[in-house]
Design an enzyme around this catalytic site. Structure first.
Site, PDB file in Angstrom:
ATOM      1  N   ARG A 187       0.402  -1.777  -0.276  1.00 10.56           N
ATOM      2  CA  ARG A 187       0.250  -0.162   0.154  1.00 10.56           C
ATOM      3  C   ARG A 187       1.036   0.729   0.229  1.00 10.56           C
ATOM      4  O   ARG A 187       1.897   1.231   0.750  1.00 10.56           O
ATOM      5  CB  ARG A 187      -0.729   0.207   1.002  1.00 10.56           C
ATOM      6  CG  ARG A 187      -2.178  -1.100   1.219  1.00 10.56           C
ATOM      7  CD  ARG A 187      -3.041  -1.383   2.515  1.00 10.56           C
ATOM      8  NE  ARG A 187      -3.726  -1.971   2.164  1.00 10.56           N
ATOM      9  CZ  ARG A 187      -3.467  -3.752   2.270  1.00 10.56           C
ATOM     10  NH1 ARG A 187      -2.572  -3.302   2.488  1.00 10.56           N
ATOM     11  NH2 ARG A 187      -4.841  -4.455   2.306  1.00 10.56           N
ATOM     12  N   HIS A 230       3.637 -13.061  -5.021  1.00  9.25           N
ATOM     13  CA  HIS A 230       2.877 -12.588  -5.107  1.00  9.25           C
ATOM     14  C   HIS A 230       2.458 -14.281  -4.252  1.00  9.25           C
ATOM     15  O   HIS A 230       0.761 -14.837  -4.586  1.00  9.25           O
ATOM     16  CB  HIS A 230       1.200 -12.048  -4.568  1.00  9.25           C
ATOM     17  CG  HIS A 230       0.868 -11.524  -3.160  1.00  9.25           C
ATOM     18  ND1 HIS A 230      -0.457 -12.325  -2.664  1.00  9.25           N
ATOM     19  CD2 HIS A 230       0.543 -10.376  -3.048  1.00  9.25           C
ATOM     20  CE1 HIS A 230      -0.691 -12.289  -1.722  1.00  9.25           C
ATOM     21  NE2 HIS A 230      -0.383 -11.028  -2.348  1.00  9.25           N
ATOM     22  N   GLU A 254       6.235 -12.393   1.111  1.00 11.25           N
ATOM     23  CA  GLU A 254       6.449 -11.784  -0.135  1.00 11.25           C
ATOM     24  C   GLU A 254       7.613 -10.974   0.471  1.00 11.25           C
ATOM     25  O   GLU A 254       7.239  -9.800   1.082  1.00 11.25           O
ATOM     26  CB  GLU A 254       4.721 -10.445  -0.352  1.00 11.25           C
ATOM     27  CG  GLU A 254       3.476 -11.208  -0.374  1.00 11.25           C
ATOM     28  CD  GLU A 254       2.850 -10.487  -0.472  1.00 11.25           C
ATOM     29  OE1 GLU A 254       2.340  -9.526  -0.579  1.00 11.25           O
ATOM     30  OE2 GLU A 254       2.120 -11.385   0.332  1.00 11.25           O
ATOM     31  N   ASP A 265      -0.866  -9.811   9.081  1.00  8.86           N
ATOM     32  CA  ASP A 265      -1.027  -8.879   7.573  1.00  8.86           C
ATOM     33  C   ASP A 265       0.103  -7.417   7.831  1.00  8.86           C
ATOM     34  O   ASP A 265      -0.246  -7.149   7.464  1.00  8.86           O
ATOM     35  CB  ASP A 265      -2.603  -8.639   6.576  1.00  8.86           C
ATOM     36  CG  ASP A 265      -2.776  -8.478   5.283  1.00  8.86           C
ATOM     37  OD1 ASP A 265      -0.901  -8.760   4.879  1.00  8.86           O
ATOM     38  OD2 ASP A 265      -3.635  -7.622   5.367  1.00  8.86           O
ATOM     39  N   HIS A 285      -0.462  -2.568  -4.548  1.00  8.30           N
ATOM     40  CA  HIS A 285       0.341  -3.697  -5.828  1.00  8.30           C
ATOM     41  C   HIS A 285      -0.258  -2.988  -6.837  1.00  8.30           C
ATOM     42  O   HIS A 285      -0.278  -3.494  -7.820  1.00  8.30           O
ATOM     43  CB  HIS A 285      -1.304  -5.121  -5.313  1.00  8.30           C
ATOM     44  CG  HIS A 285      -0.636  -5.919  -4.551  1.00  8.30           C
ATOM     45  ND1 HIS A 285       0.730  -5.550  -3.451  1.00  8.30           N
ATOM     46  CD2 HIS A 285      -1.104  -7.068  -3.918  1.00  8.30           C
ATOM     47  CE1 HIS A 285       0.630  -6.313  -2.632  1.00  8.30           C
ATOM     48  NE2 HIS A 285      -0.699  -7.024  -2.631  1.00  8.30           N
TER      49      HIS A 285
HETATM   50  C1  BGC Z   1      -1.743  -7.147   1.490  1.00  8.54           C
HETATM   51  C2  BGC Z   1      -2.695  -8.050   2.234  1.00  8.54           C
HETATM   52  C3  BGC Z   1      -3.996  -7.519   0.605  1.00  8.54           C
HETATM   53  C4  BGC Z   1      -3.181  -8.872  -0.491  1.00  8.54           C
HETATM   54  C5  BGC Z   1      -3.694  -8.834  -1.250  1.00  8.54           C
HETATM   55  C6  BGC Z   1      -0.975  -8.595   0.988  1.00  8.54           C
HETATM   56  O1  BGC Z   1       0.181  -8.333  -0.026  1.00  8.54           O
HETATM   57  O2  BGC Z   1      -0.923  -7.353   2.223  1.00  8.54           O
HETATM   58  O3  BGC Z   1      -3.616  -6.823   3.113  1.00  8.54           O
HETATM   59  O4  BGC Z   1      -4.979  -8.189   0.917  1.00  8.54           O
HETATM   60  O5  BGC Z   1      -2.214  -8.665  -0.343  1.00  8.54           O
HETATM   61  O6  BGC Z   1      -3.613  -9.955  -2.000  1.00  8.54           O
END
Ligand code: BGC
Length: 338
Positions: free
Chosen positions: A67, A167, A304, A239, A92
């Site tokens: 973010r 991811h 990630e 997260d 992303h």
């Molecule tokens: C984020 C999460 C998000 C997810 C979506 C992750 O990299 O940290 O907050 O919901 O990606 O796939």
């Protein structure tokens, strides 16, 4: 070759990794077991479903992974306002990040690796409002030590910010085989970056010591996932971004996940300063994955390796600025043991 062509990397041990050009998405990690194989990567039964399914699953995320607060930041005196695709935030790479681009794929050779592919993509100046034409190249390569390398480079023709990650969600019991709560997690980090209520780091770098965020010793995920620690309560699981114990640029172990019954494990090594660990809370059973099994909460764990979320808004975080004539160069390596 189309967006749904499945490419395979293999090694002498029979380990098989599959991907498609769309989003550079990893679609399978097949571990040999007797005369069968176990696929430990969450995904779909067909490449078409992978294209239309969960947008980030297995994909390369960019131009800025995770973010950016309010979708904007100052760069060389100018306020850059990116597209907002996660409430007020940019997530992303925005609406059309690298995860929905069709990457060019070429077979390549890399010394020490039994199979390798080079993937490239151009993100034009102004794409999602990012400045500069950004050329990104990735090498996916597998060797006989069961190490899967993701070698990432990027260049720009205008000063910009960049943060690229992969991811993948793993379930070491096998995709579709329940949740990952019995998996054991270790993170090589003495600090993490706590989140504010808008899911963006506050800017603090907090010691994990005496908190539920301490994974310096192995921890069963179930024992922490509903801890009353406010950071875990805030997101309903893990997260967060941890600050990897390492020198800048060094390829070091960031995290390890082990499934105790099978003994299978995945380790993540990276040159990147942080690792986002995400225990897949957004799945609610409405999307159907491999073997026609619905994705449910905690069905996988995403590892990630990346720069810290929202680094463009925090001068105390590692810089994500890339200038013309510079080269963004990072490595992520997943090592599988079974
Ligand atoms: C984020 C999460 C998000 C997810 C979506 C992750 O990299 O940290 O907050 O919901 O990606 O796939």
């Amino acid at each position: 070759m189309s967006a749904s062509t499945v490419y395979q990397l293999s090694n002498n041990n029979g380990l098989l990794i599959e991907f498609i050009s769309y989003g550079a998405k990893l679609t399978a990690v097949k571990i040999p077991e007797g005369d069968k194989s176990i696929d430990i990567l969450l995904g779909y039964d067909t490449p078409e479903q992978a294209i239309n399914g969960d947008v980030y699953m297995g994909a390369i995320c960019g131009r800025y992974a995770n973010r950016i607060s309010g979708g904007g930041f100052n760069l060389e005196g100018e306020f850059i306002k990116l597209n907002q695709n996660d409430g007020a935030n940019h997530l992303h790479g925005g609406h059309k990040g690298f995860n929905v681009k069709d990457w060019k794929v070429e077979k390549t050779e890399l010394q020490g690796y039994s199979s390798a592919y080079k993937l490239s993509v151009l993100s034009n100046d102004g794409d999602e409002n990012y400045p500069g034409n950004l050329n990104a190249t990735i090498i996916y390569a597998l060797n006989d030590a069961n190490e899967f390398l993701i070698d990432i480079t990027a260049t720009t023709d205008k000063t910009t910010v960049v943060n690229l990650t992969s991811h993948p969600y793993f379930n070491l019991k096998g995709a579709g085989n329940g949740d990952v709560l019995n998996h054991i997690l270790e993170i090589s980090a003495k600090q993490f970056t706590p989140l504010s209520t808008d899911m963006v780091p506050s800017g603090e770098m907090r010691s994990v010591k005496n908190t539920a965020m301490d994974f310096t010793k192995p921890v069963v995920i179930k024992d922490r996932i509903d801890s009353d620690y406010e950071q875990i309560q805030l997101v309903g699981g893990l997260d967060h971004n941890w600050i990897v114990n390492k020198q800048q640029g060094e390829l070091a172990l960031a995290a390890k996940v082990t499934e105790p019954k099978s003994g299978r494990s995945v380790e993540v090594y990276t040159t990147q300063p942080g690792i986002q660990v995400y225990t897949a809370m957004h799945f609610n059973g409405s999307d159907i994955g491999k073997g026609q099994v619905p994705f449910k909460k905690y069905c996988g764990i995403a590892l990630e390796a990346q720069n810290f979320p929202d680094a463009p808004n925090h001068s105390n975080f590692p810089s994500s600025i890339l200038k013309p004539q510079e080269k963004y160069q990072e490595k992520i390596q997943y090592k599988f043991t079974y």
